[in-house]
Design a protein around this motif. Structure first.
Motif, PDB file in Angstrom:
ATOM      1  N   UNK A  24     -29.346  31.489  -6.012  1.00 31.33           N
ATOM      2  CA  UNK A  24     -30.410  30.510  -6.300  1.00 31.33           C
ATOM      3  C   UNK A  24     -31.608  30.693  -5.369  1.00 31.33           C
ATOM      4  N   UNK A  25     -32.740  30.176  -5.803  1.00 31.33           N
ATOM      5  CA  UNK A  25     -33.936  30.107  -4.967  1.00 31.33           C
ATOM      6  C   UNK A  25     -34.082  28.672  -4.484  1.00 31.33           C
ATOM      7  N   UNK A  26     -34.242  28.518  -3.181  1.00 30.89           N
ATOM      8  CA  UNK A  26     -34.410  27.183  -2.600  1.00 30.89           C
ATOM      9  C   UNK A  26     -35.645  26.491  -3.157  1.00 30.89           C
ATOM     10  N   UNK A  27     -35.556  25.203  -3.314  1.00 29.62           N
ATOM     11  CA  UNK A  27     -36.698  24.384  -3.702  1.00 29.62           C
ATOM     12  C   UNK A  27     -36.990  23.478  -2.511  1.00 29.62           C
ATOM     13  N   UNK A  28     -38.213  23.491  -2.003  1.00 28.80           N
ATOM     14  CA  UNK A  28     -38.515  22.681  -0.824  1.00 28.80           C
ATOM     15  C   UNK A  28     -38.445  21.188  -1.122  1.00 28.80           C
ATOM     16  N   UNK A  29     -38.098  20.430  -0.110  1.00 32.34           N
ATOM     17  CA  UNK A  29     -38.054  18.979  -0.200  1.00 32.34           C
ATOM     18  C   UNK A  29     -39.478  18.447  -0.228  1.00 32.34           C
ATOM     19  N   UNK A  30     -39.745  17.530  -1.144  1.00 29.87           N
ATOM     20  CA  UNK A  30     -41.089  16.964  -1.234  1.00 29.87           C
ATOM     21  C   UNK A  30     -40.995  15.446  -1.311  1.00 29.87           C
ATOM     22  N   UNK A  31     -41.576  14.741  -0.403  1.00 29.16           N
ATOM     23  CA  UNK A  31     -42.189  15.207   0.836  1.00 29.16           C
ATOM     24  C   UNK A  31     -41.111  15.599   1.847  1.00 29.16           C
ATOM     25  N   UNK A  32     -41.503  16.363   2.861  1.00 28.05           N
ATOM     26  CA  UNK A  32     -40.535  16.834   3.843  1.00 28.05           C
ATOM     27  C   UNK A  32     -40.008  15.711   4.721  1.00 28.05           C
ATOM     28  N   UNK A  33     -40.775  14.663   4.881  1.00 25.76           N
ATOM     29  CA  UNK A  33     -40.337  13.517   5.686  1.00 25.76           C
ATOM     30  C   UNK A  33     -40.722  12.228   4.968  1.00 25.76           C
ATOM     31  N   UNK A  34     -40.115  11.141   5.412  1.00 21.31           N
ATOM     32  CA  UNK A  34     -40.380   9.842   4.811  1.00 21.31           C
ATOM     33  C   UNK A  34     -41.832   9.450   5.056  1.00 21.31           C
ATOM     34  N   UNK A  35     -42.601   9.145   4.009  1.00 15.20           N
ATOM     35  CA  UNK A  35     -44.012   8.807   4.182  1.00 15.20           C
ATOM     36  C   UNK A  35     -44.224   7.511   4.982  1.00 15.20           C
ATOM     37  N   UNK A  36     -43.247   6.630   5.012  1.00  9.51           N
ATOM     38  CA  UNK A  36     -43.383   5.361   5.732  1.00  9.51           C
ATOM     39  C   UNK A  36     -43.023   5.513   7.200  1.00  9.51           C
ATOM     40  N   UNK A  37     -41.826   6.079   7.469  1.00 10.84           N
ATOM     41  CA  UNK A  37     -41.339   6.161   8.855  1.00 10.84           C
ATOM     42  C   UNK A  37     -41.646   7.489   9.528  1.00 10.84           C
ATOM     43  N   UNK A  38     -41.844   8.542   8.721  1.00 12.51           N
ATOM     44  CA  UNK A  38     -42.051   9.877   9.281  1.00 12.51           C
ATOM     45  C   UNK A  38     -40.756  10.583   9.637  1.00 12.51           C
ATOM     46  N   UNK A  39     -39.613   9.913   9.421  1.00 11.36           N
ATOM     47  CA  UNK A  39     -38.307  10.499   9.742  1.00 11.36           C
ATOM     48  C   UNK A  39     -37.926  11.568   8.720  1.00 11.36           C
ATOM     49  N   UNK A  40     -37.209  12.581   9.202  1.00 11.16           N
ATOM     50  CA  UNK A  40     -36.626  13.566   8.294  1.00 11.16           C
ATOM     51  C   UNK A  40     -35.373  12.954   7.687  1.00 11.16           C
ATOM     52  N   UNK A  41     -35.110  13.235   6.420  1.00 12.86           N
ATOM     53  CA  UNK A  41     -33.928  12.643   5.788  1.00 12.86           C
ATOM     54  C   UNK A  41     -32.635  13.296   6.286  1.00 12.86           C
ATOM     55  N   UNK A  42     -31.553  12.520   6.278  1.00 16.79           N
ATOM     56  CA  UNK A  42     -30.224  13.048   6.564  1.00 16.79           C
ATOM     57  C   UNK A  42     -29.717  13.671   5.273  1.00 16.79           C
TER      58      UNK A  42
END
Length: 168
Positions: A107-125
Motif C-alpha cells: 500500500x501507499x501511505x495516506x497522510x493524516x489530515x490535519x496532522x494535529x488537532x486544530x483546537x488543541x494542537x495535539x497529535x492524535x494517539x
C-alpha cells in the motif's frame, strides 16, 4: 478525527463461522486442540493461505503450535522464532488493540489530515486506529516472507499476551 476505509463486500458468513468455532472449541481437549480448531475455521472462512497460532514462551520467543494452510504452502508448525520478531512495543499494542490488519503490504501511505488537532494542537494517539500506517521494517519482513496481506489477532490470558493467531 475520523477513520475511513473502503467497504469491501464479503461472502463471509460470520454467524456460521462463529457457530462452528464455538462447537469445535467447546469440544476441544486442551489448548493445542483448541488452537488447531480455531486456525482451521479461520482459514476455511477467510481464505488466507496460512493461518497459525503463535504461542509465546516465558523467554518471549514464539512457537507455531497450530497451523492450517493451503496445499503447496510451506509449513511453520513446530518452528520457533526469536523474541525480537515481535518487539515489546508491538506486544504492548496487542494488549490495547487485539487485532491488526494489513490488506495489502504494498500500500501507499495516506497522510493524516490535519496532522494535529486544530483546537488543541495535539497529535492524535494512533495506537488504536485500525487503518494506520505500518512500520516500513515490518512491511519488508512480510514481503521477504512472500506475504501480500496479513491479519493478526491477539490471544490474551489473564491480561497477558499469550500468543497470536496470524493469517497470511
Amino acid at each position: 478525527f475520523l477513520e475511513l476505509e473502503p467497504h469491501v463486500f464479503s461472502d463471509l458468513d460470520m454467524h456460521t463461522m462463529l457457530y462452528q468455532a464455538n462447537m469445535k472449541l467447546f469440544a476441544a481437549n486442551g489448548v493445542h486442540e483448541a488452537c488447531q480448531a480455531a486456525v482451521e475455521i479461520i482459514q476455511t472462512h477467510t481464505g488466507y493461505d496460512r493461518v497459525m497460532t503463535y504461542m509465546f514462551h516465558e523467554d518471549k520467543h514464539g512457537e507455531v503450535i497450530a497451523e492450517e494452510r493451503r496445499d503447496g504452502v510451506e509449513t511453520y508448525r513446530g518452528m520457533h522464532f526469536p523474541a525480537i520478531d515481535i518487539p515489546d512495543q508491538a506486544r504492548a499494542l496487542f494488549i490495547r488493540n487485539v487485532y491488526t490488519h494489513i490488506p495489502d503490504v504494498t500500500y501507499n501511505e495516506v497522510p493524516l489530515a490535519p496532522e494535529s488537532c486544530p483546537v488543541s494542537g495535539d497529535n492524535p494517539d494512533m495506537s488504536l486506529v485500525c487503518a494506520r500506517a505500518c512500520s516500513p521494517g515490518h512491511l519488508i519482513y512480510l514481503s521477504n516472507m512472500g506475504v501480500s496481506s496479513t491479519f493478526v489477532l491477539a490471544l490474551i490470558v489473564n491480561g497477558e499476551l499469550w500468543g497470536l493467531i496470524v493469517c497470511h
